[in-house]
Design an enzyme around this catalytic site. Structure first.
Site, PDB file in Angstrom:
ATOM      1  N   ASN A   8       0.864  -1.181   0.000  1.00 21.87           N
ATOM      2  CA  ASN A   8       0.000   0.000   0.000  1.00 21.87           C
ATOM      3  C   ASN A   8       0.900   1.231   0.000  1.00 21.87           C
ATOM      4  O   ASN A   8       1.531   1.534   1.006  1.00 21.87           O
ATOM      5  CB  ASN A   8      -0.885  -0.020   1.257  1.00 21.87           C
ATOM      6  N   LYS A  10       0.006   4.256  -0.228  1.00 19.00           N
ATOM      7  CA  LYS A  10      -0.663   5.431   0.349  1.00 19.00           C
ATOM      8  C   LYS A  10      -0.491   6.634  -0.592  1.00 19.00           C
ATOM      9  O   LYS A  10      -0.448   6.451  -1.806  1.00 19.00           O
ATOM     10  CB  LYS A  10      -0.123   5.720   1.743  1.00 19.00           C
ATOM     11  N   HIS A  91      -9.351   1.087   5.227  1.00 15.92           N
ATOM     12  CA  HIS A  91      -8.050   1.282   5.891  1.00 15.92           C
ATOM     13  C   HIS A  91      -8.260   2.251   7.055  1.00 15.92           C
ATOM     14  O   HIS A  91      -9.054   3.190   6.961  1.00 15.92           O
ATOM     15  CB  HIS A  91      -7.047   1.848   4.886  1.00 15.92           C
ATOM     16  N   GLU A  93      -6.653   4.673   8.031  1.00 10.84           N
ATOM     17  CA  GLU A  93      -6.450   6.094   7.688  1.00 10.84           C
ATOM     18  C   GLU A  93      -7.684   6.670   6.995  1.00 10.84           C
ATOM     19  O   GLU A  93      -8.004   7.850   7.167  1.00 10.84           O
ATOM     20  CB  GLU A  93      -5.180   6.229   6.816  1.00 10.84           C
ATOM     21  N   GLU A 161      -5.029  -5.031  10.809  1.00 11.08           N
ATOM     22  CA  GLU A 161      -4.026  -3.989  10.988  1.00 11.08           C
ATOM     23  C   GLU A 161      -4.266  -3.242  12.294  1.00 11.08           C
ATOM     24  O   GLU A 161      -5.092  -2.312  12.337  1.00 11.08           O
ATOM     25  CB  GLU A 161      -4.090  -2.987   9.828  1.00 11.08           C
ATOM     26  N   GLY A 167       2.959   2.103  10.738  1.00 18.17           N
ATOM     27  CA  GLY A 167       3.952   3.162  10.590  1.00 18.17           C
ATOM     28  C   GLY A 167       4.701   3.506  11.856  1.00 18.17           C
ATOM     29  O   GLY A 167       5.400   4.518  11.910  1.00 18.17           O
ATOM     30  N   SER A 207       3.793  -2.273  10.250  1.00 14.16           N
ATOM     31  CA  SER A 207       5.241  -2.315  10.457  1.00 14.16           C
ATOM     32  C   SER A 207       5.879  -3.646  10.060  1.00 14.16           C
ATOM     33  O   SER A 207       6.819  -4.104  10.714  1.00 14.16           O
ATOM     34  CB  SER A 207       5.581  -1.958  11.913  1.00 14.16           C
TER      35      SER A 207
HETATM   36  C1  PEP Z   1      -0.481   0.153   6.038  1.00 11.45           C
HETATM   37  O1  PEP Z   1      -0.474   1.277   5.586  1.00 11.45           O
HETATM   38  O2  PEP Z   1      -1.451  -0.568   5.783  1.00 11.45           O
HETATM   39  C2  PEP Z   1       0.657  -0.303   6.820  1.00 11.45           C
HETATM   40  C3  PEP Z   1       0.589  -1.488   7.361  1.00 11.45           C
HETATM   41  O3  PEP Z   1       1.737   0.554   6.929  1.00 11.45           O
HETATM   42  P1  PEP Z   1       3.197   0.197   7.517  1.00 11.45           P
HETATM   43  O4  PEP Z   1       3.616  -1.127   6.920  1.00 11.45           O
HETATM   44  O5  PEP Z   1       4.057   1.318   7.070  1.00 11.45           O
HETATM   45  O6  PEP Z   1       3.064   0.092   9.000  1.00 11.45           O
END
Ligand code: PEP
Length: 247
Positions: A8, A10, A91, A93, A161, A167, A207
């Protein structure tokens, strides 16, 4: 069971970023697992023109309606038309920045399915919810509210998630990941039956890096990952794909 490594990007990536995608499509032309990249919508069509079918493409969101007067939004059919086969929905976000509810996600998912896309439905708890021992209740509610009835094991992917792990460099313990993934699997089997429940890929996200991917992929009912930051470079995403193929 389909294993899937999904990236992803983003709101990151201009045209030169397609070099990374092209490098990945060459190095992982025969990855042995599903590889998906969800770049910004502006890059889907040019990406499709530059990479082989070994890497699937996806959108990061779509509108709940198929078309109409929604300035600035993107429809599921537009994603499909540009070359996407998947779309990420719900998601955290999107849920946070745009106030998306489970019902919003469910309606978008129906529209995306009708356009021929596979939906990746994201669920996850906040740190406060985990600390209050509410994780499974929260996940159960999000699953029930966000997934429409008409999915199959080929058109649904669920991504767990934990919001606090996205992040941040922090991840839950392997036992905690396993507990949630086992729970998601049992909820899908209960609602959709064993066929759909068992064949739906369950991704862990938050992460995931080359250094922790192998141990995460060793956890029960983890069929892949949804990767944010580490999916932006082929040098990081490649070893994550390799770890999944070896799991
Ligand atoms: C995500 O944006 O779905 C995500 C898991 O980000 P990251 O791997 O950077 O934590």
């Amino acid at each position: 069971m389909r294993k899937l490594a999904a990236g992803n990007w983003k709101m990151n990536g201009l045209t030169p970023a397609l070099d990374e995608l092209e490098a990945l499509s060459k190095s992982h032309a025969n990855a042995g697992v599903g590889v998906l990249v969800c770049p910004p919508a502006t890059l889907i069509a040019p990406a499709k023109a530059r990479i082989s079918d070994a890497i699937a493409l996806g959108g990061q969101d779509c509108h709940a309606e198929a078309s109409g007067a929604h300035t600035g939004d993107i429809s599921a059919q537009m994603l499909k038309d540009a070359g996407a086969d998947y779309v990420i929905l719900g998601h955290s976000e999107r849920r946070e920045d745009h106030g998306e509810t489970d019902e919003d996600v469910r309606v978008k998912a129906k529209t995306a399915l009708a356009a021929g896309l596979t939906v990746i439905i994201c669920v996850g708890e906040t740190l406060e919810e985990r600390d209050a021992a509410n994780t499974l209740d929260i996940i159960g509610g999000q699953l029930a509210g966000s997934i429409p009835d008409n999915v199959t094991g080929h058109t649904l992917v669920v991504a767990y998630e934990p919001i606090w792990a996205i992040g941040t460099g922090k991840i839950p313990s392997l036992n905690e990941i396993g507990e949630v993934h086992d729970f998601i699997r049992s909820r899908l089997e209960r609602r959709f039956g064993a066929g759909v429940g068992r064949s739906t890929p369950l991704l862990y996200g938050g992460s995931v890096k080359p250094g922790n991917a192998a141990e995460i992929f060793g956890v029960s009912n983890v069929d892949g990952a949804l990767v944010g930051g580490a999916s932006l470079s082929a040098a990081d995403f490649g070893p994550i794909i390799d770890a999944l193929a070896e799991s």
